[in-house]
Motif scaffolding. Structure first.
Motif, mmCIF file in Angstrom:
data_model
loop_
_atom_site.group_PDB
_atom_site.id
_atom_site.type_symbol
_atom_site.label_atom_id
_atom_site.label_comp_id
_atom_site.label_asym_id
_atom_site.label_seq_id
_atom_site.Cartn_x
_atom_site.Cartn_y
_atom_site.Cartn_z
ATOM 1 N N ASP A 72 -63.597 29.388 145.930
ATOM 2 C CA ASP A 72 -63.796 29.113 144.631
ATOM 3 C C ASP A 72 -64.778 30.468 144.226
ATOM 4 O O ASP A 72 -65.080 31.355 145.122
ATOM 5 N N LYS A 73 -64.859 30.609 142.914
ATOM 6 C CA LYS A 73 -65.642 31.575 142.350
ATOM 7 C C LYS A 73 -67.117 31.995 142.910
ATOM 8 O O LYS A 73 -67.392 33.161 143.022
ATOM 9 N N LYS A 74 -67.774 30.994 143.351
ATOM 10 C CA LYS A 74 -69.225 31.072 143.978
ATOM 11 C C LYS A 74 -69.190 32.008 145.007
ATOM 12 O O LYS A 74 -69.872 32.915 145.657
ATOM 13 N N PHE A 77 -63.978 39.934 153.988
ATOM 14 C CA PHE A 77 -62.878 40.815 154.416
ATOM 15 C C PHE A 77 -61.419 40.346 153.538
ATOM 16 O O PHE A 77 -60.847 41.442 152.943
ATOM 17 N N ILE A 78 -61.404 39.104 153.193
ATOM 18 C CA ILE A 78 -60.359 38.782 152.422
ATOM 19 C C ILE A 78 -60.494 39.445 150.839
ATOM 20 O O ILE A 78 -59.555 39.890 150.169
ATOM 21 N N VAL A 79 -61.668 39.135 150.524
ATOM 22 C CA VAL A 79 -62.044 39.645 149.097
ATOM 23 C C VAL A 79 -61.802 41.198 148.857
ATOM 24 O O VAL A 79 -61.269 41.757 148.129
ATOM 25 N N LYS A 138 -61.717 34.619 138.556
ATOM 26 C CA LYS A 138 -60.672 33.408 138.603
ATOM 27 C C LYS A 138 -59.239 34.049 139.660
ATOM 28 O O LYS A 138 -58.931 33.373 140.233
ATOM 29 N N THR A 139 -59.089 35.366 139.244
ATOM 30 C CA THR A 139 -57.782 35.718 139.885
ATOM 31 C C THR A 139 -58.058 36.093 141.359
ATOM 32 O O THR A 139 -57.386 35.513 142.274
ATOM 33 N N ILE A 140 -59.105 36.782 141.846
ATOM 34 C CA ILE A 140 -59.686 36.854 143.130
ATOM 35 C C ILE A 140 -59.672 35.328 143.849
ATOM 36 O O ILE A 140 -59.310 35.322 144.954
ATOM 37 N N ALA A 141 -60.401 34.490 143.252
ATOM 38 C CA ALA A 141 -60.460 33.221 143.775
ATOM 39 C C ALA A 141 -59.309 32.541 144.191
ATOM 40 O O ALA A 141 -58.937 32.152 145.290
#
Length: 99
Positions: free
Chosen positions: A56-58, A25-27, A47-50
């Protein structure tokens, strides 16, 4: 799907019918925040999304995969002219059409 005005965006109530995990949901909301109104597309880096989602990016990758599996997001890998990888392009489904 959304309407933008200065410092906020709106999310369709239909998003709750997908029973998303909180990370998904947050992504999804982060991608909406970055998307344009016409094409419903955006290209923030992982990186920005994380950073914006405090994960983390994973975890971002897992969330994007889940969103893609549910038909909410289409991810397109992009490359620069020299062949190096750049940020992905994301297309978001228009949930307002489903209302």
């Amino acid at each position: 799907m959304m309407a933008k005005a200065k410092n906020f965006f709106m999310v369709s109530n239909n998003i709750f019918s997908f029973e998303l995990k909180p990370r998904d949901f947050i992504v999804y909301c982060c991608l909406l925040k970055h998307s344009d109104n016409e094409k419903k597309s955006c290209f923030p880096s992982r990186k920005t999304i994380a950073k914006e989602c405090c994960m983390d990016k994973k975890t971002v990758d897992s969330a994007v995969k889940s969103l893609a599996d549910k038909g909410l997001v289409k991810k397109v890998c992009r490359h620069r002219v020299d062949g190096t990888v750049t940020s992905n392009l994301y297309y978001l489904s228009d949930l307002l059409d489903a209302e």
